[in-house]
Structures are given as C-alpha cells and as structure tokens.
Design an enzyme around this catalytic site. Structure first.
Site, PDB file in Angstrom:
ATOM      1  N   SER A   7       0.844  -1.200   0.000  1.00  0.00           N
ATOM      2  CA  SER A   7       0.000   0.000   0.000  1.00  0.00           C
ATOM      3  C   SER A   7       0.872   1.240   0.000  1.00  0.00           C
ATOM      4  O   SER A   7       1.626   1.493   0.944  1.00  0.00           O
ATOM      5  CB  SER A   7      -0.912   0.014   1.228  1.00  0.00           C
ATOM      6  OG  SER A   7      -1.523   1.279   1.328  1.00  0.00           O
ATOM      7  N   HIS A  30      -1.374  -1.349  -4.159  1.00  0.00           N
ATOM      8  CA  HIS A  30      -2.632  -0.904  -3.548  1.00  0.00           C
ATOM      9  C   HIS A  30      -2.598   0.610  -3.367  1.00  0.00           C
ATOM     10  O   HIS A  30      -1.660   1.162  -2.788  1.00  0.00           O
ATOM     11  CB  HIS A  30      -2.778  -1.616  -2.201  1.00  0.00           C
ATOM     12  CG  HIS A  30      -4.078  -1.398  -1.513  1.00  0.00           C
ATOM     13  ND1 HIS A  30      -5.230  -2.093  -1.825  1.00  0.00           N
ATOM     14  CD2 HIS A  30      -4.423  -0.569  -0.492  1.00  0.00           C
ATOM     15  CE1 HIS A  30      -6.218  -1.708  -1.039  1.00  0.00           C
ATOM     16  NE2 HIS A  30      -5.750  -0.768  -0.212  1.00  0.00           N
ATOM     17  N   ASP A  32      -4.720   3.871  -1.992  1.00  0.00           N
ATOM     18  CA  ASP A  32      -5.811   4.263  -1.102  1.00  0.00           C
ATOM     19  C   ASP A  32      -6.244   5.698  -1.353  1.00  0.00           C
ATOM     20  O   ASP A  32      -5.492   6.631  -1.074  1.00  0.00           O
ATOM     21  CB  ASP A  32      -5.348   4.149   0.355  1.00  0.00           C
ATOM     22  CG  ASP A  32      -5.131   2.707   0.773  1.00  0.00           C
ATOM     23  OD1 ASP A  32      -6.116   1.964   0.832  1.00  0.00           O
ATOM     24  OD2 ASP A  32      -3.965   2.338   1.031  1.00  0.00           O
ATOM     25  N   MET A  34      -8.705   8.621  -0.254  1.00  0.00           N
ATOM     26  CA  MET A  34      -9.510   9.018   0.911  1.00  0.00           C
ATOM     27  C   MET A  34      -9.999  10.448   0.748  1.00  0.00           C
ATOM     28  O   MET A  34      -9.266  11.293   0.234  1.00  0.00           O
ATOM     29  CB  MET A  34      -8.673   8.938   2.187  1.00  0.00           C
ATOM     30  CG  MET A  34      -8.085   7.574   2.442  1.00  0.00           C
ATOM     31  SD  MET A  34      -7.107   7.605   3.948  1.00  0.00           S
ATOM     32  CE  MET A  34      -6.515   5.915   3.984  1.00  0.00           C
ATOM     33  N   HIS A  63      -8.362   1.400  -3.939  1.00  0.00           N
ATOM     34  CA  HIS A  63      -9.313   1.266  -2.834  1.00  0.00           C
ATOM     35  C   HIS A  63      -9.939   2.642  -2.586  1.00  0.00           C
ATOM     36  O   HIS A  63      -9.272   3.537  -2.068  1.00  0.00           O
ATOM     37  CB  HIS A  63      -8.529   0.759  -1.612  1.00  0.00           C
ATOM     38  CG  HIS A  63      -9.327   0.597  -0.368  1.00  0.00           C
ATOM     39  ND1 HIS A  63      -8.745   0.344   0.851  1.00  0.00           N
ATOM     40  CD2 HIS A  63     -10.669   0.636  -0.131  1.00  0.00           C
ATOM     41  CE1 HIS A  63      -9.677   0.233   1.774  1.00  0.00           C
ATOM     42  NE2 HIS A  63     -10.848   0.420   1.213  1.00  0.00           N
ATOM     43  N   MET A  65     -12.105   5.081  -0.678  1.00  0.00           N
ATOM     44  CA  MET A  65     -12.768   5.366   0.605  1.00  0.00           C
ATOM     45  C   MET A  65     -13.373   6.751   0.479  1.00  0.00           C
ATOM     46  O   MET A  65     -12.900   7.721   1.106  1.00  0.00           O
ATOM     47  CB  MET A  65     -11.735   5.280   1.741  1.00  0.00           C
ATOM     48  CG  MET A  65     -11.323   3.848   2.043  1.00  0.00           C
ATOM     49  SD  MET A  65      -9.763   3.742   2.949  1.00  0.00           S
ATOM     50  CE  MET A  65      -8.630   3.720   1.569  1.00  0.00           C
ATOM     51  N   MET A 134     -11.541  -5.409   5.804  1.00  0.00           N
ATOM     52  CA  MET A 134     -10.763  -4.419   6.545  1.00  0.00           C
ATOM     53  C   MET A 134     -10.471  -4.990   7.932  1.00  0.00           C
ATOM     54  O   MET A 134     -11.391  -5.296   8.695  1.00  0.00           O
ATOM     55  CB  MET A 134     -11.531  -3.100   6.676  1.00  0.00           C
ATOM     56  CG  MET A 134     -11.813  -2.387   5.357  1.00  0.00           C
ATOM     57  SD  MET A 134     -10.377  -2.141   4.293  1.00  0.00           S
ATOM     58  CE  MET A 134      -9.309  -1.164   5.349  1.00  0.00           C
ATOM     59  N   GLY A 139      -8.853   4.455   7.061  1.00  0.00           N
ATOM     60  CA  GLY A 139      -8.554   5.873   7.214  1.00  0.00           C
ATOM     61  C   GLY A 139      -7.091   6.177   7.458  1.00  0.00           C
ATOM     62  O   GLY A 139      -6.611   7.218   7.058  1.00  0.00           O
ATOM     63  N   GLY A 142      -0.792   2.016   9.618  1.00  0.00           N
ATOM     64  CA  GLY A 142      -0.107   1.792  10.886  1.00  0.00           C
ATOM     65  C   GLY A 142      -0.990   1.517  12.088  1.00  0.00           C
ATOM     66  O   GLY A 142      -0.550   1.670  13.227  1.00  0.00           O
ATOM     67  N   ASP A 172      -6.822  -6.027   4.667  1.00  0.00           N
ATOM     68  CA  ASP A 172      -6.192  -4.707   4.613  1.00  0.00           C
ATOM     69  C   ASP A 172      -6.200  -4.077   6.002  1.00  0.00           C
ATOM     70  O   ASP A 172      -7.265  -3.821   6.568  1.00  0.00           O
ATOM     71  CB  ASP A 172      -6.990  -3.841   3.612  1.00  0.00           C
ATOM     72  CG  ASP A 172      -6.351  -2.482   3.366  1.00  0.00           C
ATOM     73  OD1 ASP A 172      -5.254  -2.228   3.882  1.00  0.00           O
ATOM     74  OD2 ASP A 172      -6.977  -1.678   2.639  1.00  0.00           O
ATOM     75  N   GLY A 173      -5.000  -3.838   6.525  1.00  0.00           N
ATOM     76  CA  GLY A 173      -4.875  -3.154   7.812  1.00  0.00           C
ATOM     77  C   GLY A 173      -4.142  -3.983   8.843  1.00  0.00           C
ATOM     78  O   GLY A 173      -4.606  -5.061   9.224  1.00  0.00           O
ATOM     79  N   GLY A 174      -2.975  -3.507   9.247  1.00  0.00           N
ATOM     80  CA  GLY A 174      -2.227  -4.198  10.305  1.00  0.00           C
ATOM     81  C   GLY A 174      -1.677  -5.547   9.882  1.00  0.00           C
ATOM     82  O   GLY A 174      -1.440  -6.420  10.710  1.00  0.00           O
ATOM     83  N   GLY A 194       0.991  -1.855   4.165  1.00  0.00           N
ATOM     84  CA  GLY A 194       1.628  -0.549   4.031  1.00  0.00           C
ATOM     85  C   GLY A 194       2.873  -0.478   4.877  1.00  0.00           C
ATOM     86  O   GLY A 194       3.998  -0.672   4.393  1.00  0.00           O
ATOM     87  N   SER A 195       2.681  -0.240   6.182  1.00  0.00           N
ATOM     88  CA  SER A 195       3.830  -0.047   7.094  1.00  0.00           C
ATOM     89  C   SER A 195       4.774  -1.243   7.106  1.00  0.00           C
ATOM     90  O   SER A 195       5.993  -1.061   7.223  1.00  0.00           O
ATOM     91  CB  SER A 195       3.348   0.183   8.522  1.00  0.00           C
ATOM     92  OG  SER A 195       2.116   0.798   8.550  1.00  0.00           O
TER      93      SER A 195
HETATM   94  C1  DX5 Z   1      -6.235   1.997   5.580  1.00  0.00           C
HETATM   95  C2  DX5 Z   1      -5.867   1.622   4.181  1.00  0.00           C
HETATM   96  C3  DX5 Z   1      -4.754   0.638   4.114  1.00  0.00           C
HETATM   97  C4  DX5 Z   1      -3.474   1.091   4.746  1.00  0.00           C
HETATM   98  C5  DX5 Z   1      -2.927  -0.097   5.448  1.00  0.00           C
HETATM   99  O1  DX5 Z   1      -7.453   2.604   5.614  1.00  0.00           O
HETATM  100  O2  DX5 Z   1      -6.989   1.066   3.497  1.00  0.00           O
HETATM  101  O3  DX5 Z   1      -4.555   0.168   2.789  1.00  0.00           O
HETATM  102  O4  DX5 Z   1      -2.506   1.595   3.857  1.00  0.00           O
HETATM  103  O5  DX5 Z   1      -1.838   0.280   6.187  1.00  0.00           O
HETATM  104  P1  DX5 Z   1      -1.060  -0.677   7.193  1.00  0.00           P
HETATM  105  O6  DX5 Z   1      -0.630  -1.882   6.387  1.00  0.00           O
HETATM  106  O7  DX5 Z   1       0.060   0.158   7.667  1.00  0.00           O
HETATM  107  O8  DX5 Z   1      -2.026  -1.067   8.272  1.00  0.00           O
HETATM  108 ZN    ZN Z   2      -6.583   0.107   1.529  1.00  0.00          ZN
END
Ligand code: DX5
Ligand code: ZN
Length: 220
Positions: A7, A30, A32, A34, A63, A65, A134, A139, A142, A172-174, A194-195
């Site tokens: 991401s 990916h 994002d 927003m 993605h 949002m 999710m 949003g 990390g 997606d997420g963590g 992402g992170s």
């Molecule tokens: C959050 C995004 C994710 C985000 C994930 O709303 O949809 O794609 O980048 O980030 P990590 O992998 O750091 O949780």
């Molecule tokens: Zn995402």
C-alpha cells in the site's frame, strides 16, 4: 502463495516513483484514495494515480474510501486502475456500482469494514471479483490489527467456495509477519500491507518475509 499488494499510503510521498520501483516483485500495488468524509483522512486522488501509471507494471488496485463513489468511477478507470474497490457501507445501489466498474473494463472489488457482518456481501457474490476485509477501521496506515476479523475471513472464504466463482479474498490493515499466518490460515489470498513493507529499509526482504510466513488455508 498469497498475492502481496504493497500500500503506497505508507511510502515516501516525496519519492513515489522510486518507492514503486522498490516493490517490483509484488504483482499488485494498492492505492488508497480518501476523501476526509467517508474516512477521517485525505490521501491522494486520480491525478496522482494517473501520473504513476506509466512507471509501474503492477496491477493498480485502487481502494476508494470516498462518498459518493459513483461519480468518480470513470475517472478512476481512466487514471489507470485495473481493480476498483468500493465500500459496501452506505452504498444503496451496490449492484449498479459494480456493473459500472465492469463496464469500465476493471475488476470490481467490495471492501467491508470491521463492524459490518459478512452477510452484507451475500447478494453481490455473483458480481464481485475481489472482497477486501478491513482488519482495521479504514482511514489511516499503521493501525493495530483487529483480532476479531479472521472469523469473518473464514465465513467469507466459505461463501466464496459456495459461489463457485474465482473471487480474491484480500485483507487490509495491520498485516505484517505476525498477522499474515492468522489471515492466510483463515483463507485470505491477498494481503495489503503498508507499514510492514514501506516502513522497512529493505522492501524486497519485507515482501519475501511475509510470503515465508503465509500458511495454507485451513477450514474451521
Ligand atoms: C487503511 C488503508 C490501508 C493502509 C494499510 O485505511 O486502506 O490500505 O494503507 O496500512 P497498514 O498496512 O500500515 O495497516
Ligand atoms: Zn486500503
């Protein structure tokens, strides 16, 4: 082997082209988008995606949002998206949205927030190509993985099996080396991170590290 989708939200925004080249071994990227309304944060939009498109071979997995989403589908496709994922929450006419995405020549994804039950997708199993669970509230990057979500991944994996369709089940997420075993065992076939990738000095090693800890799906 799950698909890894780095991401870009966690990348160095002053150097996005370089950041994309650091993750070439990942087949998907990916992105994002927003709007500060559907989610309490603003990231980047279609002009940025369009500018990045010529510099990557990866599938652009966008993605969205944003609310409303329908007025921006065409611009997303034109910017170079291969996949467009929209949220099930607050979309009263999800069939129309998914049909529009297909008509634009893209794969159609549906994302589902942690508080939404898996049954919210039961009526679109014939139209969806990618389901994105999710594992944090969308949003921000990390955030901490929500440990209640693998049960939902299992239910959706079962719904996919029953549909008989080839649907990618993403999370997606963590997602990192600690949570990858949990979600892949539950049935996830695509991992957004992402992170866990851009937060590391060696992005290639981070991707390989996640692949190394993935587990075969195990039915409950
Ligand atoms: C959050 C995004 C994710 C985000 C994930 O709303 O949809 O794609 O980048 O980030 P990590 O992998 O750091 O949780
Ligand atoms: Zn995402």
């Amino acid at each position: 082997m799950p698909i890894i989708a780095p991401s870009l939200l966690a990348a160095d925004f002053s150097n996005l082209r370089q950041e994309m080249s650091a993750v070439v071994e990942a087949p998907w990227l990916h992105l994002d988008v927003m709007d500060g309304h559907f989610v309490p944060n603003i990231s980047f939009g279609m002009p940025v995606i369009k500018a990045l498109r010529p510099h990557s071979q990866a599938k652009f997995d966008v993605h969205l949002m944003i609310d409303p989403v329908d007025p921006y589908l065409e611009a997303t496709a034109k910017a170079g998206a291969d996949h467009i994922t929209v949220h099930v929450e607050g979309n009263a006419h999800l069939h129309r949205t998914l049909q529009t995405i297909h008509a634009l020549g893209c794969k159609a994804g549906v994302a589902i927030c942690p508080a939404t039950p898996p049954e919210a997708l039961s009526e679109v199993m014939d139209l969806v190509d990618i389901i994105l669970v999710m594992t944090v509230n969308p949003g921000f990057g990390g955030q901490k993985f929500l440990h209640g979500q693998p049960a939902k991944i299992r239910t959706l994996a079962e719904m996919i099996r029953r549909s008989g369709r080839d649907i990618t089940l993403g999370v997606d997420g963590g997602i990192d080396e600690t949570t990858t075993p949990l979600v892949t065992e539950a049935g996830a076939t695509m991992l957004v991170a992402g992170s866990a990738i851009f937060g590391k000095g060696d992005r290639k090693a981070a991707i390989e590290g996640m692949r190394a800890v993935a587990r075969p799906a195990r039915r409950a």
